[in-house]
Design an enzyme around this catalytic site. Structure first.
Site, PDB file in Angstrom:
ATOM      1  N   GLU A  39     -34.034 -49.381  48.170  1.00 56.15           N
ATOM      2  CA  GLU A  39     -34.030 -49.942  49.532  1.00 56.15           C
ATOM      3  C   GLU A  39     -35.242 -50.842  49.762  1.00 56.15           C
ATOM      4  O   GLU A  39     -35.172 -51.798  50.536  1.00 56.15           O
ATOM      5  CB  GLU A  39     -33.955 -48.790  50.552  1.00 56.15           C
ATOM      6  CG  GLU A  39     -32.554 -48.182  50.561  1.00 56.15           C
ATOM      7  CD  GLU A  39     -32.499 -46.693  50.840  1.00 56.15           C
ATOM      8  OE1 GLU A  39     -33.455 -46.150  51.417  1.00 56.15           O
ATOM      9  OE2 GLU A  39     -31.478 -46.071  50.476  1.00 56.15           O
ATOM     10  N   ASN A  45     -36.174 -37.220  49.774  1.00 55.10           N
ATOM     11  CA  ASN A  45     -36.618 -38.478  50.378  1.00 55.10           C
ATOM     12  C   ASN A  45     -35.954 -38.598  51.742  1.00 55.10           C
ATOM     13  O   ASN A  45     -34.760 -38.865  51.829  1.00 55.10           O
ATOM     14  CB  ASN A  45     -36.216 -39.654  49.476  1.00 55.10           C
ATOM     15  CG  ASN A  45     -36.542 -41.001  50.109  1.00 55.10           C
ATOM     16  OD1 ASN A  45     -37.246 -41.075  51.113  1.00 55.10           O
ATOM     17  ND2 ASN A  45     -36.024 -42.074  49.520  1.00 55.10           N
ATOM     18  N   LYS A  65     -36.331 -40.807  53.944  1.00 60.96           N
ATOM     19  CA  LYS A  65     -36.146 -42.188  54.397  1.00 60.96           C
ATOM     20  C   LYS A  65     -36.642 -42.284  55.863  1.00 60.96           C
ATOM     21  O   LYS A  65     -37.608 -41.621  56.202  1.00 60.96           O
ATOM     22  CB  LYS A  65     -34.697 -42.628  54.188  1.00 60.96           C
ATOM     23  CG  LYS A  65     -34.265 -42.387  52.718  1.00 60.96           C
ATOM     24  CD  LYS A  65     -32.971 -42.987  52.326  1.00 60.96           C
ATOM     25  CE  LYS A  65     -32.694 -42.672  50.843  1.00 60.96           C
ATOM     26  NZ  LYS A  65     -31.495 -43.310  50.339  1.00 60.96           N
ATOM     27  N   SER A  75     -26.467 -39.505  45.644  1.00 66.59           N
ATOM     28  CA  SER A  75     -25.391 -38.608  46.081  1.00 66.59           C
ATOM     29  C   SER A  75     -25.460 -37.225  45.438  1.00 66.59           C
ATOM     30  O   SER A  75     -24.440 -36.624  45.105  1.00 66.59           O
ATOM     31  CB  SER A  75     -24.020 -39.268  45.835  1.00 66.59           C
ATOM     32  OG  SER A  75     -23.894 -40.435  46.635  1.00 66.59           O
ATOM     33  N   GLY A 109     -26.213 -42.920  48.542  1.00 62.48           N
ATOM     34  CA  GLY A 109     -25.567 -42.820  49.848  1.00 62.48           C
ATOM     35  C   GLY A 109     -24.079 -43.106  49.841  1.00 62.48           C
ATOM     36  O   GLY A 109     -23.462 -43.230  50.901  1.00 62.48           O
ATOM     37  N   HIS A 136     -38.281 -47.950  45.409  1.00 63.81           N
ATOM     38  CA  HIS A 136     -36.949 -47.463  45.776  1.00 63.81           C
ATOM     39  C   HIS A 136     -36.019 -48.666  45.969  1.00 63.81           C
ATOM     40  O   HIS A 136     -36.456 -49.724  46.428  1.00 63.81           O
ATOM     41  CB  HIS A 136     -37.031 -46.632  47.059  1.00 63.81           C
ATOM     42  CG  HIS A 136     -35.749 -45.924  47.365  1.00 63.81           C
ATOM     43  ND1 HIS A 136     -34.683 -46.556  47.961  1.00 63.81           N
ATOM     44  CD2 HIS A 136     -35.348 -44.647  47.135  1.00 63.81           C
ATOM     45  CE1 HIS A 136     -33.680 -45.687  48.087  1.00 63.81           C
ATOM     46  NE2 HIS A 136     -34.069 -44.524  47.594  1.00 63.81           N
ATOM     47  N   GLU A 149     -32.098 -44.017  39.739  1.00 62.76           N
ATOM     48  CA  GLU A 149     -31.181 -44.014  40.877  1.00 62.76           C
ATOM     49  C   GLU A 149     -30.252 -45.230  40.785  1.00 62.76           C
ATOM     50  O   GLU A 149     -30.630 -46.335  41.199  1.00 62.76           O
ATOM     51  CB  GLU A 149     -31.966 -44.097  42.187  1.00 62.76           C
ATOM     52  CG  GLU A 149     -32.880 -42.921  42.429  1.00 62.76           C
ATOM     53  CD  GLU A 149     -33.125 -42.691  43.904  1.00 62.76           C
ATOM     54  OE1 GLU A 149     -33.028 -41.547  44.325  1.00 62.76           O
ATOM     55  OE2 GLU A 149     -33.380 -43.675  44.636  1.00 62.76           O
TER      56      GLU A 149
HETATM   57  O1  LIG Z   1     -34.126 -41.479  47.334  1.00 62.96           O
HETATM   58  C1  LIG Z   1     -33.005 -40.981  47.380  1.00 62.96           C
HETATM   59  C2  LIG Z   1     -31.839 -41.748  47.021  1.00 62.96           C
HETATM   60  O2  LIG Z   1     -31.818 -42.978  47.652  1.00 62.96           O
HETATM   61  C3  LIG Z   1     -30.551 -40.993  47.074  1.00 62.96           C
HETATM   62  O3  LIG Z   1     -30.014 -40.946  48.360  1.00 62.96           O
HETATM   63  P1  LIG Z   1     -28.677 -40.079  48.592  1.00 62.96           P
HETATM   64  O4  LIG Z   1     -28.959 -38.716  48.032  1.00 62.96           O
HETATM   65  O5  LIG Z   1     -28.474 -40.083  50.065  1.00 62.96           O
HETATM   66  O6  LIG Z   1     -27.590 -40.757  47.833  1.00 62.96           O
END
Ligand SMILES: O=C[C@H](O)COP(=O)(O)O
Length: 262
Positions: free
Chosen positions: A106, A12, A14, A220, A180, A104, A174
């Site tokens: 976010e 992803n 983002k 993460s 993150g 998601h 998640e």
């Molecule tokens: O969609 C992915 C998640 O939000 C995980 O993000 P991350 O791997 O940066 O923690």
């Protein structure tokens, strides 16, 4: 019933990488995986670029017949009309998107999406033949007050309401506190919630759906911890944010079997 759930490693992006960067990234990813001898039977690879990259990624993947799936990071619950800024599932289907991320954290936190909107978007994706990647997860407060499974189970239960038992879906667990943060869940924690989520699928859509549906862990994930998650019986892959933006690191995650002999 014997079902082979091919692992899915999904990046992803983002709000990162413009359409020119997306072309360079996907080309490099394909070369890197080919050089490393990646076998698509071992794991499926998918990327989720920003909307404005999708046409470029579609063109590249189709022209070079790359073994890389792609999808969008969101879609509208509506097909068309006066919804400024929204993107219809019909548009995404025209771009040959296999997947779309829905709900998601976010989107839920920064854009106020609630479980009913996630349900409507899930239905819209299925209607347009796009596989929804339904994201669920608890905050640190939820975890402290209700334990790890209660919120994800409730979120998924609502998202699946009204779906046909034959619907092709994916679920991504998640934990919000792991996204993150550098602090991933443990494989045991991920497995516990993934097993509970598979139970939700079984009770809402039936045992066949539960057996075939892939459940991803996200939060993460890196090349150094992917192996632990992939050893768990109910974890079928990962949704990767930050680490998916580095070709070498993402390729290493995709080739998780090499680390561990899973
Ligand atoms: O969609 C992915 C998640 O939000 C995980 O993000 P991350 O791997 O940066 O923690």
């Amino acid at each position: 019933m014997v079902v082979n759930r091919v692992p899915l490693l999904a990046g992803n992006w983002k709000m990162n990488l413009d359409h020119l960067q997306a072309i360079a990234f996907v080309q490099k990813l394909a070369w890197t995986l080919k050089d490393a001898g990646h076998d698509v039977a071992d794991a499926e690879v998918a990327v989720f670029p920003p909307f404005t990259d999708l046409r470029s990624v579609q063109t590249l993947v189709a022209a070079d017949k790359l073994p890389i799936a792609y999808g969008a990071q969101d879609l509208s619950a509506h097909d068309s009309g006066a919804y400024t800024g929204e993107i219809s599932g019909a548009f995404l289907a025209q771009l040959d998107c296999t997947y779309v991320i829905i709900g998601h954290s976010e989107r839920r936190t920064l854009h106020g999406e609630d479980d009913e909107q996630v349900k409507a978007k899930t239905a819209a994706a299925v209607k347009h033949g796009i596989v929804p990647v339904i994201c669920v997860g608890e905050t640190a407060e939820d975890l402290a007050e209700q334990g790890p499974s209660a919120v994800p189970v409730a979120q998924l239960t609502t998202a699946l309401e009204g779906l046909d038992a034959s619907a092709d879906i994916l679920v991504a667990y998640e934990p919000v506190w792991a996204i993150g943060s550098g602090q991933a869940a443990t494989p045991d924690q991920a497995e516990q919630v993934a097993a509970a989520l598979r139970g939700v699928i079984a009770s809402v859509l039936g045992e066949d759906a539960a057996a075939r549906t892939r459940i991803l862990y996200g939060g993460s994930v890196k090349s150094s911890n992917i192996a632990g998650f992939m050893r768990e019986p109910n974890v079928d892959g990962a949704l990767i944010g930050g680490a998916s933006l580095d070709v070498a690191e993402f390729s290493s995650i995709v080739r998780f079997q090499k680390h561990v002999g899973v």
